[in-house]
Scaffold this motif. Structure first.
Motif, mmCIF file in Angstrom:
data_model
loop_
_atom_site.group_PDB
_atom_site.id
_atom_site.type_symbol
_atom_site.label_atom_id
_atom_site.label_comp_id
_atom_site.label_asym_id
_atom_site.label_seq_id
_atom_site.Cartn_x
_atom_site.Cartn_y
_atom_site.Cartn_z
ATOM 1 N N LYS A 29 -1.886 -2.547 -10.877
ATOM 2 C CA LYS A 29 -0.870 -2.664 -9.497
ATOM 3 C C LYS A 29 -0.441 -4.033 -9.401
ATOM 4 N N LYS A 45 -14.026 -1.817 -1.535
ATOM 5 C CA LYS A 45 -13.121 -2.348 -0.595
ATOM 6 C C LYS A 45 -13.437 -3.941 -0.199
ATOM 7 N N TRP A 50 -9.867 -5.343 -0.078
ATOM 8 C CA TRP A 50 -8.686 -4.571 -0.033
ATOM 9 C C TRP A 50 -8.589 -3.840 1.515
ATOM 10 N N SER A 51 -7.250 -3.553 1.750
ATOM 11 C CA SER A 51 -7.004 -2.689 2.760
ATOM 12 C C SER A 51 -7.564 -1.342 2.495
ATOM 13 N N ASP A 52 -7.302 -0.599 3.609
ATOM 14 C CA ASP A 52 -7.916 0.661 3.687
ATOM 15 C C ASP A 52 -6.825 1.771 2.730
ATOM 16 N N GLU A 53 -5.588 1.430 2.657
ATOM 17 C CA GLU A 53 -4.487 1.984 1.955
ATOM 18 C C GLU A 53 -4.778 1.486 0.453
ATOM 19 N N VAL A 54 -4.981 0.275 0.159
ATOM 20 C CA VAL A 54 -5.243 0.033 -1.278
ATOM 21 C C VAL A 54 -6.477 0.731 -1.709
ATOM 22 N N SER A 55 -7.582 0.765 -1.026
ATOM 23 C CA SER A 55 -8.811 1.472 -1.444
ATOM 24 C C SER A 55 -8.813 2.831 -1.544
ATOM 25 N N ASP A 56 -7.958 3.581 -0.544
ATOM 26 C CA ASP A 56 -7.816 4.826 -0.709
ATOM 27 C C ASP A 56 -7.066 5.262 -2.015
ATOM 28 N N ASP A 57 -6.069 4.436 -2.385
ATOM 29 C CA ASP A 57 -5.137 4.769 -3.567
ATOM 30 C C ASP A 57 -6.281 4.518 -4.673
#
Length: 191
Positions: A29, A45, A50-57
């Protein structure tokens, strides 16, 4: 005796594998690798900031692969088999998901336990409140690596052990015994 056992970072090296996959993800990424990886946390995370969005991805992409790639802690197979042969019941009590549209945690876990020759009587998934789960399962002794889970079990009156790790060094509770290996746990049960 019924023994309740956590899976991730208690019988296998989940965080170690997750960190390796997270570093791969950072490269894929083109993210910035932190100058220092925080080894005092087990949460990817937090380790990578990491942000929640990056962690979720990341977890959507690598969750099932991480669960498949973990390796068993030294001698866990031998110890659990000896405990079983001595008449103990082995119940894995884990926060891992049951199967869903997103993750195949339970199927992967069952397959991994089989290929690793790890004996168990029952696999209980999606246990966020380990103290309640231990009581419901009539657990006599519980072992986990996470302080919060150990404290929940101890507060429920369950004989509790913490499997030593970097992130639980601050746990100091007279109701909880620190365990350094699976052979140590086996010796503890004989005392």
């Amino acid at each position: 005796m019924i023994i309740g056992i956590d899976i991730d970072d208690t019988i296998c090296n989940t965080t170690e594998v997750a960190i390796a996959m997270a570093i791969r993800y950072v490269g894929e990424k083109n993210l910035k690798l932190p100058s220092k990886i925080d080894g005092s946390s087990f949460l990817i995370k937090d380790i990578f900031h990491w942000s929640d969005e990056v962690s979720d991805d990341f977890w959507l992409k690598y969750h099932d692969q991480i669960l498949s790639l973990v390796t068993a802690k030294p001698l866990v197979q031998e110890v659990l088999l000896r405990l079983h042969r001595a008449g103990q019941q082995i119940k894995f009590i884990t926060a891992r998901h049951n199967n869903s549209e997103i993750y195949n945690s339970k199927t992967i876990t069952e397959s991994w336990l089989k290929t690793q020759n790890i004996y168990y009587d029952e696999l209980i998934c999606e246990c966020q409140e380990k103290g309640e789960a231990c009581l419901k399962q009539k657990v006599d002794v519980f072992i986990d690596d996470l302080p919060a889970n150990c404290l929940m079990a101890a507060q429920a009156g369950i004989k509790t052990c913490v499997f030593d790790s970097v992130w639980n060094q601050n746990l100091a509770d007279p109701r909880i015994t620190r365990i350094y290996s699976w052979t140590h746990f086996e010796q503890f049960l004989k005392e």
